[in-house]
Motif scaffolding. Structure first.
Motif, short mmCIF file in Angstrom:
data_model
loop_
_atom_site.label_atom_id
_atom_site.label_comp_id
_atom_site.label_asym_id
_atom_site.label_seq_id
_atom_site.Cartn_x
_atom_site.Cartn_y
_atom_site.Cartn_z
N SER A 33 0.80 -1.20 0.00
CA SER A 33 0.00 0.00 0.00
C SER A 33 0.85 1.26 0.00
O SER A 33 0.42 2.29 -0.47
N ASP A 80 -0.76 -3.27 4.01
CA ASP A 80 -1.91 -2.77 4.75
C ASP A 80 -1.72 -3.05 6.23
O ASP A 80 -0.95 -3.92 6.62
N ALA A 92 -0.86 3.09 -2.74
CA ALA A 92 -1.96 2.36 -3.38
C ALA A 92 -1.88 2.44 -4.90
O ALA A 92 -2.88 2.64 -5.59
N MET A 150 -4.89 6.86 3.29
CA MET A 150 -3.98 6.44 4.35
C MET A 150 -4.06 7.45 5.49
O MET A 150 -4.24 8.65 5.27
N ARG A 171 -7.23 -0.23 13.64
CA ARG A 171 -6.34 -1.09 12.85
C ARG A 171 -7.11 -2.25 12.21
O ARG A 171 -6.89 -2.60 11.06
N PRO A 187 -5.04 1.87 5.76
CA PRO A 187 -3.67 1.66 6.23
C PRO A 187 -3.19 2.87 7.02
O PRO A 187 -3.60 4.01 6.76
#
Length: 364
Positions: A2, A24, A58, A152, A178, A184
């Motif tokens: 990611s 991730d 990503a 993110m 999480r 992420p």
């Protein structure tokens, strides 16, 4: 992956030269103050333009010096959470939460109700920021970042300004984030306890360079990382499942190396937990001890020994498919004739594991 970072940058006499990839989950940038952690996060956010390199999130290139690509901050779709909440004092919690969505013009996939539930903000919506505790304010700041619909989350030591009680209050929410938010996270910290509770991946920085990077369980149980983590904070992390709660106040946890007995843990039977076991709390015996009060006597095998400059030795142990660390004296290691491959027993008092070192498992 990611996130992919490959950058170099000069900051006066300090040189940042960092390369890593993060999957991730929660990737923690760990290191002492001045190691370059915040500079890396700022580069990902677009607040710092590196002299050279490339940043990709990503599959989208955010920065590439050779191709003269540098996506503006407001188009990077990063949710940034600072050490302080930085809430707007004249807006209510609800208005603060919705501010980012109004500015970006994007409707969060999470939705206000979802974020409020995830972070436990329902009772706070009509309050002003001045009426919030530090932990509550940080939860609101995280919620506001989520509602901006980021690709993110960037968190720069979000618990650094909080006392121990407030940290303990907010950590379970970060664990839920999480496992449930689906976003992420790049998380900056120099606190080993936070790393042990939250990280899926750890990138260890030292003097502007990556010293090591990899899964949290492997790095925390690496004797070579003790110098960076500190001998008092050195310890391994295991994933365990709640097996049973006994009437005498003891909870049994099943892990690959056997059953771990701890003071009552507030989790339902079958729950997946993450447990940090400090190296200084593990004793070793070459024969199974008898007639002692410690409930945890685990068969282990010595994997490696690391002798420091002082009288201590860090012993890496295999317990089932998990790895533990024990911190003992050189005299003890020599007396027990410890060497790689030797079978022995790890002894741990139940009360040695603090409740703050027990958190939600990665797959809860």
């Amino acid at each position: 992956m990611s996130l992919s970072v490959d950058i170099s940058h000069a900051l006066g006499d300090f040189r940042l030269d960092v390369r890593f990839e993060a999957p991730d989950g929660v990737t923690v940038l760990f290191g002492r103050s001045g190691s370059g952690k915040t500079s890396v996060v700022n580069a990902v956010a677009g607040l710092l333009t590196p002299d050279q390199g490339r940043i990709e999130v990503a599959g989208r290139v955010l920065f590439d010096h050779s191709q003269r690509i540098s996506v503006p901050v407001h188009r990077r779709r990063m949710g940034y959470v600072f050490q302080e909440g930085r809430l707007f004092p004249h807006l209510t919690v609800r208005q603060n939460l919705l501010y980012a969505r109004r500015v970006t013009g994007r409707k969060s996939q999470e939705g206000l109700a979802r974020v409020v539930d995830l972070l436990g903000l329902g009772a706070l919506l009509d309050r002003q920021p001045g009426a919030l505790s530090g932990g509550e304010a940080q939860r609101v700041a995280i919620g506001r970042a989520l509602l901006a619909d980021p690709v993110m989350l960037l968190m720069d030591e979000p618990l650094a300004a909080l006392d121990g009680a407030r940290k303990a209050e907010i950590l379970p929410y970060l664990e839920r984030l999480r496992t449930e938010a689906g976003v992420p996270i790049l998380y900056v910290s120099h606190n080993v306890s936070e790393v042990a509770r939250l990280a899926t991946q750890v990138v260890v920085l030292e003097e502007g360079r990556v010293l090591q990077a990899g899964p949290a369980g492997r790095l925390l149980a690496d004797p070579g990382m003790v110098r960076v983590m500190g001998v008092r904070d050195a310890g391994a992390v295991i994933e365990a499942r709640v097996l049973r709660h006994s009437d005498d106040g003891v909870t049994d946890l099943q892990f690959s190396g056997g059953v771990l007995c701890l003071p009552e843990v507030e989790a339902t039977v079958g729950s997946e937990l993450r447990v940090r076991i400090l190296a200084q709390d593990v004793m070793l015996a070459v024969e199974r001890p008898r007639g002692i009060s410690a409930l945890n006597i685990l068969p282990v095998q010595v994997l490696a020994l690391r002798r420091g400059d002082g009288p201590g030795v860090i012993v890496q142990l295999r317990a089932g498919n998990d790895t533990l660390l024990a911190r003992i004296t050189r005299r003890s290691a020599d007396t027990l004739n410890l060497q790689p491959g030797k079978a022995c027993f790890a002894v741990l008092k139940s009360v040695a594991v603090a409740q703050t070192d027990i958190g939600l498992g990665l797959h809860t």
